[in-house]
Design a protein around this motif. Structure first.
Motif, PDB file in Angstrom:
ATOM      1  N   ASP A  33      48.683  45.300  30.591  1.00 57.47           N
ATOM      2  CA  ASP A  33      47.544  45.004  31.459  1.00 57.47           C
ATOM      3  C   ASP A  33      46.818  46.326  31.702  1.00 57.47           C
ATOM      4  O   ASP A  33      47.058  47.001  32.694  1.00 57.47           O
ATOM      5  CB  ASP A  33      48.040  44.402  32.779  1.00 57.47           C
ATOM      6  N   GLU A  57      44.860  34.763  37.193  1.00 55.57           N
ATOM      7  CA  GLU A  57      44.352  35.855  38.034  1.00 55.57           C
ATOM      8  C   GLU A  57      42.847  35.743  38.222  1.00 55.57           C
ATOM      9  O   GLU A  57      42.237  36.516  38.952  1.00 55.57           O
ATOM     10  CB  GLU A  57      44.666  37.206  37.373  1.00 55.57           C
ATOM     11  N   ASP A 105      45.090  39.869  41.940  1.00 55.08           N
ATOM     12  CA  ASP A 105      43.802  39.793  41.254  1.00 55.08           C
ATOM     13  C   ASP A 105      43.091  38.478  41.546  1.00 55.08           C
ATOM     14  O   ASP A 105      41.864  38.447  41.632  1.00 55.08           O
ATOM     15  CB  ASP A 105      43.986  39.986  39.742  1.00 55.08           C
ATOM     16  N   ARG A 113      40.367  44.975  45.365  1.00 51.35           N
ATOM     17  CA  ARG A 113      41.706  44.895  45.964  1.00 51.35           C
ATOM     18  C   ARG A 113      42.169  46.201  46.597  1.00 51.35           C
ATOM     19  O   ARG A 113      43.167  46.234  47.307  1.00 51.35           O
ATOM     20  CB  ARG A 113      42.720  44.399  44.929  1.00 51.35           C
TER      21      ARG A 113
HETATM   22 MG   LIG Z   1      46.882  41.489  38.112  1.00 49.84          MG
END
Ligand SMILES: [Mg+2]
Ligand SMILES: C=C(OP(=O)(O)O)C(=O)O
Length: 558
Positions: free
Chosen positions: A349, A435, A459, A469
């Motif tokens: 990610d 997400e 997310d 965030r």
């Molecule tokens: Mg995430």
């Protein structure tokens, strides 16, 4: 423990606690130390001896590199002697810290940086200004390269502040090293700072930061009580004894030694009580809810866990400038697979707050909405192919049944493409993270392609409420109790029940004992969280029936 400082009339009222957002449960008390502010450059000084200035430049950079190397060695030492709170599981974080600090030491030793600063000093600049100018030049060069290197430019600011402080003989900005336990207070923490936290840190309090920010996730991973978005904390004088409650977000200011000792003892007793609980997760009436671990490497594993619900593989390669080879990846994954029966591996990610240097992704004006997570595959398909090959090979070698899932899946077509590629390698179970609201809205359709869903509430909240965030001022929008978020989770859970497939939650909400029953009431089948969160969630669930969890969910949705 040092004496509390004399009261400062401009400091906040010591009788009332300060409050922020409690982001990592547990309590701690001790003298507060603020991170020193970056040094301010005085006006340029007339130079009479350029050679002496050049020598001062060289010795500041040498001192900087030596300091970083010393901190790296001490973090490496910590990796073998994790502190009490982290219960032995600070090893991974400390080893990672050591690596990051070593990489920073190499930047400080860069001959081009030295040459640039020395030549400015020889041309008549004083040492502090020569260093400042050389770091600025280096930073601009990095920023111009774009991508990961541009994002690393912020690390150079930290090094610049330290080098200039050495040259001016000022107290060192960055992490304090007082030689005794303390509560670390900062406006916010840089990646290098968070990576370098030593065993002396009892708790963290920051003036900025959101509930799912780096600070929060890092603190939780280490079992450190933490409060973010705590207005006024930077005004409390150093040495004041504070009591930090990472659950309620309260910071009591001006405790006596006896009060501080009580807080520490209470925390120890509570941790011991919670640690005594064991066994699989279930409600009071026996409804099973798997309690899984979020890990970044094999060091985070716990022997009594029910499995791993989120293996954040990008954490293994955060500071790499060259791509990890197939063999290297096989070794890292096999180390985890060999120690746990069930593990969900998330493919890399990368992007936005988690840049991966070796990918060389171009800089973007709006990275959270750009090429991150599975979207990196659009630019660099080989990366996912190699990773899936390595996961399949590690599973074959260890005999483990590894499940894989992709981050930031947005459309059914993306999920289908991912499933095809994973299945082609013989990977048994293939899932998608939810997400992005688009994925939650199409959960039923997604579940025709994938074997399971895992909801990343960090997310999902960010994208549902269009709220960064990491932003402390938007914490109310990021609160997982927001009905819009709960409704999306409910949609996914219902789709899972209809399809007869598992739907778990692996965002930070899953590790919050107040939220866990709600999520169970909405119908999720597993909760995956930082290891330190498991005991409290297990205990809360054991005290409620499934019907009570459902009542809570209905009330929260309405
Ligand atoms: Mg995430
Ligand atoms: C678990 C999640 O992934 P990360 O925090 O690593 O982005 C999430 O987004 O909730």
């Amino acid at each position: 423990m040092p004496e509390p400082s004399a009261p400062d009339p401009s400091a906040p009222d010591p009788s009332g606690p300060l409050t922020g957002l409690g982001v990592s449960r547990g309590r701690a008390a001790g003298p507060l130390i603020r991170m020193a502010a970056p040094p301010t450059l005085p006006p340029p000084r007339p130079v009479t001896d350029p050679a002496a200035e050049a020598a001062a430049v060289a010795s500041a950079l040498t001192a900087l590199a030596a300091d970083l190397t010393r901190r790296a060695a001490s973090a490496g030492h910590t990796a073998g002697h994790a502190n009490g709170h982290a219960d032995g599981h600070a090893d991974g974080a400390a080893a990672e810290a050591a690596e990051i600090l070593e990489a920073l030491a190499m930047i400080a030793e860069d001959p081009m940086l030295l040459e640039d600063a020395e030549s400015r000093a020889r041309d008549g600049m004083d040492a502090a200004h020569a260093l400042d100018a050389a770091f600025t030049q280096h930073r601009e060069a990095l920023a111009a390269l774009g991508g990961y290197l541009a994002e690393r430019a912020a690390d150079l600011d930290d090094l610049r502040h330290r080098a200039v402080a050495f040259a001016l003989g000022l107290p060192m900005p960055g992490l304090p090293a007082p030689g005794h336990p303390y509560v670390l207070v900062a406006e916010d923490l840089s990646p290098a700072d968070t990576a370098g936290l030593g065993p002396d840190v009892l708790a963290l309090v920051t003036e900025r930061g959101g509930p799912t920010s780096h600070t929060a996730i890092l603190a939780r991973g280490r079992g450190l009580p933490a409060v973010v978005a705590c207005a006024g904390i930077m005004d409390v004088p150093d040495g004041t004894v504070v009591g930090v409650d990472g659950g309620t977000g309260e910071v009591a200011v001006g405790l006596t030694e006896e009060q501080a000792a009580e807080v520490q003892e209470g925390d120890r007793a509570e941790r011991a009580r919670l640690a005594a609980g064991s066994g699989p997760g279930r409600t009071k009436d026996g409804h099973p809810v798997k309690l899984l671990l979020n890990i970044g490497s094999a060091q985070d594993l716990r022997p009594d866990a029910e499995g791993v619900g989120l293996f954040r593989t990008e954490f293994l390669f955060l500071d790499r400038t060259t791509a990890p080879s197939f063999e290297e990846q096989v070794a890292a994954y096999a180390e985890v697979f060999a120690q746990t029966e069930s593990v969900i591996v998330r493919t890399l990610d990368a992007g936005t707050d988690k840049p991966l240097p070796f990918l060389g992704l171009p800089a973007e004006p709006n990275p959270a909405l750009g090429v991150r997570g599975l979207r990196v595959d659009r630019l660099l398909p080989d990366v996912l192919d190699t990773q899936l090959d390595a996961i399949a090979e590690a599973a074959r070698k260890t005999g483990a049944e590894a499940w894989v899932m992709a981050p930031m899946v947005t459309t059914v077509a993306e999920a289908a493409g991912f499933v095809r590629r994973a299945r082609a390698r013989g990977i048994a179970r293939v899932g998608a993270m939810v997400e992005v609201p688009a994925a939650a809205l199409r959960a039923g359709r997604l579940l025709r392609e994938v074997d399971f869903l895992s909801i990343g509430t960090n997310d999902l909240a960010q994208y549902t409420f269009a709220a960064d965030r990491q932003h402390s001022a938007l914490a109310d929008l990021l609160d997982p109790r927001q009905p819009a978020l709960l409704q999306l989770i409910a949609m996914c859970a219902e789709a899972g029940q209809e399809a007869g497939k598992p739907v778990g939650v692996c965002g930070e909400a899953a590790g919050d004992p107040l939220l866990a029953p709600l999520l169970v009431g909405l119908g999720v089948t597993s909760l995956s969280m930082a290891p330190v969160c498991v005991p409290a969630v297990r205990e809360t669930l054991a005290g409620l029936t499934l019907a009570e969890c459902r009542d809570r969910a209905v009330a929260a949705l309405s």
